[in-house]
Design a protein around this motif. Structure first.
Motif, mmCIF file in Angstrom:
data_model
loop_
_atom_site.group_PDB
_atom_site.id
_atom_site.type_symbol
_atom_site.label_atom_id
_atom_site.label_comp_id
_atom_site.label_asym_id
_atom_site.label_seq_id
_atom_site.Cartn_x
_atom_site.Cartn_y
_atom_site.Cartn_z
ATOM 1 N N ASN A 65 44.898 19.955 45.384
ATOM 2 C CA ASN A 65 45.783 20.812 46.170
ATOM 3 C C ASN A 65 47.151 20.892 45.499
ATOM 4 O OD1 ASN A 65 46.484 22.543 48.216
ATOM 5 N ND2 ASN A 65 46.737 20.964 49.766
ATOM 6 N N PHE A 66 47.916 21.892 45.849
ATOM 7 C CA PHE A 66 49.265 22.059 45.301
ATOM 8 C C PHE A 66 50.099 22.872 46.272
ATOM 9 C CE2 PHE A 66 46.475 25.295 43.333
ATOM 10 C CZ PHE A 66 47.021 26.441 43.868
ATOM 11 N N LYS B 122 56.693 29.593 48.895
ATOM 12 C CA LYS B 122 55.946 28.430 48.412
ATOM 13 C C LYS B 122 54.546 28.538 48.992
ATOM 14 C CE LYS B 122 59.161 25.062 46.951
ATOM 15 N NZ LYS B 122 59.173 23.684 46.534
ATOM 16 N N LEU B 123 53.551 28.442 48.127
ATOM 17 C CA LEU B 123 52.170 28.652 48.543
ATOM 18 C C LEU B 123 51.325 27.443 48.171
ATOM 19 C CD1 LEU B 123 51.837 32.329 47.227
ATOM 20 C CD2 LEU B 123 52.353 31.585 49.565
ATOM 21 N N ASN B 124 50.324 27.151 49.026
ATOM 22 C CA ASN B 124 49.421 26.050 48.708
ATOM 23 C C ASN B 124 47.994 26.558 48.576
ATOM 24 O OD1 ASN B 124 47.949 25.769 51.235
ATOM 25 N ND2 ASN B 124 49.845 24.964 52.087
ATOM 26 N N LEU B 125 47.179 25.750 47.959
ATOM 27 C CA LEU B 125 45.802 26.142 47.661
ATOM 28 C C LEU B 125 45.024 26.510 48.912
ATOM 29 C CD1 LEU B 125 43.407 26.507 45.768
ATOM 30 C CD2 LEU B 125 43.063 24.028 45.860
ATOM 31 N N SER B 126 45.147 25.732 49.969
ATOM 32 C CA SER B 126 44.345 26.008 51.167
ATOM 33 C C SER B 126 44.688 27.357 51.791
ATOM 34 C CB SER B 126 44.476 24.877 52.188
ATOM 35 O OG SER B 126 45.815 24.680 52.546
ATOM 36 N N ASP B 127 45.933 27.818 51.628
ATOM 37 C CA ASP B 127 46.306 29.140 52.136
ATOM 38 C C ASP B 127 45.804 30.269 51.235
ATOM 39 O OD1 ASP B 127 47.657 28.068 54.302
ATOM 40 O OD2 ASP B 127 49.591 28.051 53.268
ATOM 41 N N LEU B 128 45.536 29.966 49.991
ATOM 42 C CA LEU B 128 45.200 30.996 49.002
ATOM 43 C C LEU B 128 43.714 31.104 48.690
ATOM 44 C CD1 LEU B 128 48.080 30.293 46.456
ATOM 45 C CD2 LEU B 128 47.937 32.178 48.095
ATOM 46 N N GLN B 129 42.933 30.094 49.050
ATOM 47 C CA GLN B 129 41.534 30.100 48.631
ATOM 48 C C GLN B 129 40.759 31.263 49.225
ATOM 49 O OE1 GLN B 129 40.607 26.226 50.806
ATOM 50 N NE2 GLN B 129 38.584 27.143 50.665
ATOM 51 N N GLY B 130 39.748 31.705 48.483
ATOM 52 C CA GLY B 130 38.922 32.821 48.910
ATOM 53 C C GLY B 130 37.749 32.381 49.774
ATOM 54 N N GLU B 131 37.225 33.313 50.539
ATOM 55 C CA GLU B 131 36.078 33.025 51.406
ATOM 56 C C GLU B 131 34.843 32.633 50.615
ATOM 57 O OE1 GLU B 131 35.026 35.926 54.360
ATOM 58 O OE2 GLU B 131 37.132 36.301 54.846
ATOM 59 N N GLU B 132 34.663 33.275 49.459
ATOM 60 C CA GLU B 132 33.479 33.018 48.644
ATOM 61 C C GLU B 132 33.764 32.118 47.444
ATOM 62 O OE1 GLU B 132 30.483 34.004 49.586
ATOM 63 O OE2 GLU B 132 31.312 35.041 51.322
ATOM 64 N N GLY B 133 35.006 32.083 47.010
ATOM 65 C CA GLY B 133 35.357 31.280 45.852
ATOM 66 C C GLY B 133 36.809 31.503 45.466
ATOM 67 N N THR B 134 37.278 30.690 44.531
ATOM 68 C CA THR B 134 38.671 30.763 44.094
ATOM 69 C C THR B 134 38.722 30.573 42.582
ATOM 70 O OG1 THR B 134 39.371 29.794 46.195
ATOM 71 C CG2 THR B 134 40.981 29.779 44.393
ATOM 72 N N LEU B 135 39.374 31.511 41.921
ATOM 73 C CA LEU B 135 39.593 31.424 40.484
ATOM 74 C C LEU B 135 41.036 31.010 40.248
ATOM 75 C CD1 LEU B 135 38.769 31.933 37.514
ATOM 76 C CD2 LEU B 135 39.547 34.299 37.842
ATOM 77 N N ILE B 136 41.216 29.889 39.571
ATOM 78 C CA ILE B 136 42.552 29.424 39.204
ATOM 79 C C ILE B 136 42.661 29.526 37.697
ATOM 80 C CG2 ILE B 136 44.138 27.460 39.167
ATOM 81 C CD1 ILE B 136 42.869 26.573 41.828
ATOM 82 N N LEU B 137 43.699 30.215 37.233
ATOM 83 C CA LEU B 137 43.882 30.335 35.802
ATOM 84 C C LEU B 137 45.281 29.917 35.409
ATOM 85 C CD1 LEU B 137 44.700 33.918 34.875
ATOM 86 C CD2 LEU B 137 43.370 33.588 36.917
ATOM 87 N N GLU C 108 52.842 18.903 37.021
ATOM 88 C CA GLU C 108 51.894 18.011 37.680
ATOM 89 C C GLU C 108 50.582 18.712 38.026
ATOM 90 O OE1 GLU C 108 52.151 14.670 37.985
ATOM 91 O OE2 GLU C 108 53.970 14.968 36.792
ATOM 92 N N VAL C 109 50.642 20.001 38.362
ATOM 93 C CA VAL C 109 49.422 20.721 38.715
ATOM 94 C C VAL C 109 48.553 20.903 37.467
ATOM 95 C CG1 VAL C 109 48.474 22.853 39.680
ATOM 96 C CG2 VAL C 109 50.516 21.813 40.698
ATOM 97 N N ALA C 110 49.155 21.289 36.358
ATOM 98 C CA ALA C 110 48.393 21.423 35.109
ATOM 99 C C ALA C 110 47.729 20.105 34.742
ATOM 100 C CB ALA C 110 49.307 21.892 33.983
ATOM 101 N N LYS C 111 48.444 19.006 34.915
ATOM 102 C CA LYS C 111 47.873 17.689 34.613
ATOM 103 C C LYS C 111 46.720 17.367 35.559
ATOM 104 C CE LYS C 111 52.150 15.948 32.645
ATOM 105 N NZ LYS C 111 53.375 15.188 32.913
ATOM 106 N N ALA C 112 46.872 17.700 36.834
ATOM 107 C CA ALA C 112 45.816 17.424 37.816
ATOM 108 C C ALA C 112 44.533 18.195 37.498
ATOM 109 C CB ALA C 112 46.300 17.762 39.226
ATOM 110 N N TYR C 113 44.680 19.408 36.959
ATOM 111 C CA TYR C 113 43.529 20.231 36.599
ATOM 112 C C TYR C 113 43.055 19.968 35.164
ATOM 113 C CZ TYR C 113 43.668 22.989 40.865
ATOM 114 O OH TYR C 113 43.600 23.392 42.173
ATOM 115 N N GLN C 114 43.769 19.107 34.454
ATOM 116 C CA GLN C 114 43.500 18.846 33.037
ATOM 117 C C GLN C 114 43.538 20.138 32.221
ATOM 118 O OE1 GLN C 114 40.118 16.251 32.318
ATOM 119 N NE2 GLN C 114 40.528 15.124 34.208
#
Length: 185
Positions: A17-18, A28-43, A112-118
């Motif tokens: 999460n972030f 300011k936005l967090n992952l749970s507010d942004l995730q999609g119903e079918e999936g989420t692409l993070i780039l 920190e988010v980039a590090k968390a996602y490697q």
């Protein structure tokens, strides 16, 4: 221009999460507010990388197409803006406007988010299912600046289509390739 491959985070990893500022809306936005119903692409992208510039129009088009199907896209820039001021938030919002982003473009100032996602490179793609479990991490397609292969998004689109059908996504996935994330010293 470096050729840094993605680290290939293990499939099945849950999306960390972030809470990050969106350079377009200033919210300011967090992952749970942004995730999609079918999936989420993070780039993970940035404004100046030739690899990102090479594919960004197709990425923007794919994001719009799959958003209608329930997969939301989130872009994050984690580059050090002291040494790479062209990647600063004011330029990020202009970049998002120029390429007609239909998705937030978040700034990861602490990295920190980039590090968390490697995350290792730009662009670096991570596709999660509707429970935020990683199902694909790899390349958009085989196109790279100067290699003559057209930008189609075929690898990522195949993974997204398989996700939408509830079908198995092959575990053998080719890493993305791009400029290394510009880490703070």
């Amino acid at each position: 221009m470096s050729n840094t491959p993605s680290n290939m985070l293990p499939l099945g990893t849950m999306a960390p999460n972030f809470l990050l500022p969106d350079t377009v809306s200033q919210d300011k936005l967090n992952l749970s507010d942004l995730q999609g119903e079918e999936g989420t692409l993070i780039l993970f992208i940035c404004n100046h990388c030739p690899f990102v510039i090479h594919v960004i129009e197709e990425v923007s088009r794919i994001a719009k197409e799959y958003q209608r199907k329930g997969i939301k896209t989130i872009a994050i820039s984690s580059n050090d803006i002291v040494n790479y001021p062209q990647d600063a938030p004011a330029h990020m919002s202009k970049f998002a406007d120029k390429f007609d982003f239909s998705f937030p473009y978040l700034f990861d100032e602490t990295q920190e988010v980039a590090k968390a996602y490697q995350a290792a490179c730009t662009p670096d793609f991570f596709l999660f299912d509707n429970t935020l479990k990683l199902v694909y991490r790899g390349q958009l397609d085989g196109s790279r600046p100067g290699n003559g292969i057209p930008v189609t998004g075929k690898d990522l689109k195949h993974a997204m289509d398989q996700l939408l059908k509830g079908a198995q996504i092959p575990a053998e996935q080719k890493p993305s390739m791009g400029c290394n994330i510009k880490w703070k010293k």
